[in-house]
Design a protein around this motif. Structure first.
Motif, PDB file in Angstrom:
ATOM      1  N   SER A  34     -11.662 -65.822 -47.433  1.00 40.81           N
ATOM      2  CA  SER A  34     -10.702 -65.607 -48.522  1.00 40.81           C
ATOM      3  C   SER A  34      -9.728 -64.475 -48.221  1.00 40.81           C
ATOM      4  O   SER A  34      -8.676 -64.386 -48.852  1.00 40.81           O
ATOM      5  N   SER A  35     -10.047 -63.625 -47.267  1.00 43.41           N
ATOM      6  CA  SER A  35      -9.145 -62.534 -46.891  1.00 43.41           C
ATOM      7  C   SER A  35      -7.984 -63.082 -46.076  1.00 43.41           C
ATOM      8  O   SER A  35      -8.138 -64.032 -45.315  1.00 43.41           O
ATOM      9  N   MET A  36      -6.811 -62.446 -46.244  1.00 42.59           N
ATOM     10  CA  MET A  36      -5.676 -62.815 -45.401  1.00 42.59           C
ATOM     11  C   MET A  36      -5.898 -62.210 -44.021  1.00 42.59           C
ATOM     12  O   MET A  36      -6.213 -61.027 -43.912  1.00 42.59           O
ATOM     13  N   ILE A  37      -5.717 -63.016 -43.012  1.00 38.48           N
ATOM     14  CA  ILE A  37      -5.813 -62.542 -41.638  1.00 38.48           C
ATOM     15  C   ILE A  37      -4.608 -63.090 -40.892  1.00 38.48           C
ATOM     16  O   ILE A  37      -4.312 -64.289 -40.966  1.00 38.48           O
ATOM     17  N   GLY A  38      -3.902 -62.203 -40.227  1.00 37.40           N
ATOM     18  CA  GLY A  38      -2.715 -62.623 -39.500  1.00 37.40           C
ATOM     19  C   GLY A  38      -2.453 -61.730 -38.310  1.00 37.40           C
ATOM     20  O   GLY A  38      -3.144 -60.722 -38.106  1.00 37.40           O
ATOM     21  N   TYR A  39      -1.473 -62.111 -37.528  1.00 37.02           N
ATOM     22  CA  TYR A  39      -1.074 -61.327 -36.362  1.00 37.02           C
ATOM     23  C   TYR A  39       0.443 -61.302 -36.302  1.00 37.02           C
ATOM     24  O   TYR A  39       1.115 -62.337 -36.420  1.00 37.02           O
ATOM     25  N   TRP A  40       1.004 -60.096 -36.124  1.00 44.67           N
ATOM     26  CA  TRP A  40       2.446 -59.885 -36.044  1.00 44.67           C
ATOM     27  C   TRP A  40       2.743 -59.177 -34.736  1.00 44.67           C
ATOM     28  O   TRP A  40       2.099 -58.180 -34.404  1.00 44.67           O
ATOM     29  N   ASP A  41       3.719 -59.691 -33.974  1.00 45.10           N
ATOM     30  CA  ASP A  41       4.041 -59.073 -32.689  1.00 45.10           C
ATOM     31  C   ASP A  41       4.981 -57.879 -32.879  1.00 45.10           C
ATOM     32  O   ASP A  41       5.334 -57.529 -34.008  1.00 45.10           O
ATOM     33  N   ARG A  42       5.395 -57.264 -31.787  1.00 41.04           N
ATOM     34  CA  ARG A  42       6.254 -56.070 -31.840  1.00 41.04           C
ATOM     35  C   ARG A  42       7.587 -56.316 -32.537  1.00 41.04           C
ATOM     36  O   ARG A  42       8.186 -55.409 -33.089  1.00 41.04           O
ATOM     37  N   ARG A  47       2.458 -64.629 -35.369  1.00 36.89           N
ATOM     38  CA  ARG A  47       1.867 -65.496 -34.343  1.00 36.89           C
ATOM     39  C   ARG A  47       0.700 -66.294 -34.911  1.00 36.89           C
ATOM     40  O   ARG A  47       0.323 -67.318 -34.370  1.00 36.89           O
ATOM     41  N   PHE A  48       0.106 -65.821 -36.007  1.00 39.35           N
ATOM     42  CA  PHE A  48      -0.990 -66.536 -36.663  1.00 39.35           C
ATOM     43  C   PHE A  48      -1.112 -66.054 -38.099  1.00 39.35           C
ATOM     44  O   PHE A  48      -1.001 -64.864 -38.362  1.00 39.35           O
ATOM     45  N   ALA A  49      -1.341 -66.999 -39.018  1.00 41.54           N
ATOM     46  CA  ALA A  49      -1.609 -66.672 -40.418  1.00 41.54           C
ATOM     47  C   ALA A  49      -2.651 -67.668 -40.935  1.00 41.54           C
ATOM     48  O   ALA A  49      -2.464 -68.878 -40.788  1.00 41.54           O
ATOM     49  N   ASN A  50      -3.722 -67.154 -41.518  1.00 41.20           N
ATOM     50  CA  ASN A  50      -4.747 -68.073 -42.022  1.00 41.20           C
ATOM     51  C   ASN A  50      -4.334 -68.645 -43.381  1.00 41.20           C
ATOM     52  O   ASN A  50      -3.310 -68.288 -43.956  1.00 41.20           O
ATOM     53  N   HIS A  51      -5.156 -69.544 -43.901  1.00 42.04           N
ATOM     54  CA  HIS A  51      -4.828 -70.263 -45.129  1.00 42.04           C
ATOM     55  C   HIS A  51      -4.716 -69.371 -46.351  1.00 42.04           C
ATOM     56  O   HIS A  51      -4.091 -69.767 -47.346  1.00 42.04           O
ATOM     57  N   ALA A  52      -5.294 -68.170 -46.335  1.00 43.63           N
ATOM     58  CA  ALA A  52      -5.235 -67.278 -47.496  1.00 43.63           C
ATOM     59  C   ALA A  52      -3.797 -66.851 -47.822  1.00 43.63           C
ATOM     60  O   ALA A  52      -3.507 -66.488 -48.957  1.00 43.63           O
ATOM     61  N   TYR A  53      -2.889 -66.918 -46.859  1.00 45.05           N
ATOM     62  CA  TYR A  53      -1.493 -66.571 -47.131  1.00 45.05           C
ATOM     63  C   TYR A  53      -0.902 -67.487 -48.216  1.00 45.05           C
ATOM     64  O   TYR A  53      -0.034 -67.077 -48.970  1.00 45.05           O
ATOM     65  N   ARG A  54      -1.389 -68.716 -48.292  1.00 41.26           N
ATOM     66  CA  ARG A  54      -0.905 -69.640 -49.323  1.00 41.26           C
ATOM     67  C   ARG A  54      -1.268 -69.094 -50.706  1.00 41.26           C
ATOM     68  O   ARG A  54      -0.444 -69.082 -51.617  1.00 41.26           O
ATOM     69  N   ASP A  55      -2.507 -68.633 -50.857  1.00 31.59           N
ATOM     70  CA  ASP A  55      -2.962 -68.119 -52.152  1.00 31.59           C
ATOM     71  C   ASP A  55      -2.231 -66.847 -52.548  1.00 31.59           C
ATOM     72  O   ASP A  55      -1.900 -66.649 -53.709  1.00 31.59           O
ATOM     73  N   TRP A  56      -2.014 -65.969 -51.593  1.00 25.70           N
ATOM     74  CA  TRP A  56      -1.420 -64.671 -51.897  1.00 25.70           C
ATOM     75  C   TRP A  56       0.096 -64.731 -52.067  1.00 25.70           C
ATOM     76  O   TRP A  56       0.653 -64.041 -52.915  1.00 25.70           O
ATOM     77  N   PHE A  57       0.766 -65.511 -51.228  1.00 22.87           N
ATOM     78  CA  PHE A  57       2.225 -65.508 -51.232  1.00 22.87           C
ATOM     79  C   PHE A  57       2.851 -66.869 -51.542  1.00 22.87           C
ATOM     80  O   PHE A  57       4.072 -66.989 -51.589  1.00 22.87           O
ATOM     81  N   GLY A  58       2.033 -67.900 -51.712  1.00 23.47           N
ATOM     82  CA  GLY A  58       2.573 -69.217 -52.009  1.00 23.47           C
ATOM     83  C   GLY A  58       3.324 -69.842 -50.854  1.00 23.47           C
ATOM     84  O   GLY A  58       4.196 -70.670 -51.053  1.00 23.47           O
ATOM     85  N   VAL A  59       2.981 -69.445 -49.636  1.00 27.40           N
ATOM     86  CA  VAL A  59       3.666 -69.928 -48.437  1.00 27.40           C
ATOM     87  C   VAL A  59       2.683 -70.770 -47.621  1.00 27.40           C
ATOM     88  O   VAL A  59       1.547 -70.363 -47.399  1.00 27.40           O
ATOM     89  N   ASP A  60       3.122 -71.928 -47.180  1.00 25.99           N
ATOM     90  CA  ASP A  60       2.284 -72.777 -46.336  1.00 25.99           C
ATOM     91  C   ASP A  60       2.058 -72.058 -45.008  1.00 25.99           C
ATOM     92  O   ASP A  60       3.022 -71.748 -44.303  1.00 25.99           O
ATOM     93  N   PRO A  61       0.803 -71.760 -44.670  1.00 20.27           N
ATOM     94  CA  PRO A  61       0.538 -71.010 -43.438  1.00 20.27           C
ATOM     95  C   PRO A  61       1.027 -71.701 -42.167  1.00 20.27           C
ATOM     96  O   PRO A  61       1.326 -71.029 -41.181  1.00 20.27           O
ATOM     97  N   ALA A  62       1.167 -73.012 -42.210  1.00 21.01           N
ATOM     98  CA  ALA A  62       1.655 -73.725 -41.023  1.00 21.01           C
ATOM     99  C   ALA A  62       3.125 -73.396 -40.752  1.00 21.01           C
ATOM    100  O   ALA A  62       3.600 -73.575 -39.630  1.00 21.01           O
TER     101      ALA A  62
END
Length: 167
Positions: A34-42, A47-62
């Motif tokens: 349920s936690s948001m997990i992602g990776y952002w480059d410099r 580069r990666f966002a798990n499905h929890a981003y949809r719940d938190w921000f209403g954005v399709d993680p794909a």
């Protein structure tokens, strides 16, 4: 719209099927939490966002990979988080709390965020993000504070001082 979603889902499944087993397993695990997990480059591109981003921000993680962090979290949160982002990109892990409105704006969730630098051979290449929902903890803290105010109950030290002074 449903046809487009089905096509997107099939494309995502096909991409996942082409991943090596260990990567598919990792994606499955990361998407199940349920936690948001992602990776952002410099460059602050995802580069990666798990499905929890949809719940938190209403954005399709794909749709998130390749987007700038500002596009995902919004301008205001970006400005608030920028000092933490800059610190993480300089190699210093960050932890902070943040109130995040729900995508529909009807409620607020409280988050404990961690930005963890990704360093290889002393060079920071980006940072991992972990955001945990601490709304229930915050709600309990606020309820306790209200109860103390209503009951005019102070800390244990205040109570001890009152007892000592009354004797």
């Amino acid at each position: 719209e449903i046809t487009a979603r089905k096509l997107d889902q099939r494309a995502l499944e096909q991409c996942s099927a082409e991943l090596p087993y260990h990567e598919r397993d990792l994606h499955a695990v990361l998407n199940s939490v349920s936690s948001m997990i992602g990776y952002w480059d410099r460059t602050l591109r995802n580069r990666f966002a798990n499905h929890a981003y949809r719940d938190w921000f209403g954005v399709d993680p794909a749709t998130i990979p390749g987007k700038h962090i500002r596009e995902v979290i919004g301008e205001e949160r970006y400005r608030l988080n920028l000092p933490y982002i800059e610190a993480a990109l300089s190699g210093v892990a960050q932890q902070f709390e943040r109130a995040i409105p729900s995508p529909d704006g009807r409620s607020v969730r409280y988050a404990l965020a961690r930005y963890l630098p990704d360093s290889v051979d002393g060079e920071v290449r980006g940072f991992f993000v972990e955001v945990v929902d601490v709304t229930s903890i915050k709600s309990s803290e606020q309820a306790l504070q209200r109860a103390q105010e209503v009951g005019r109950v102070g800390s244990c030290l205040d109570l001890q001082a009152d007892l000592a002074g009354g004797q």
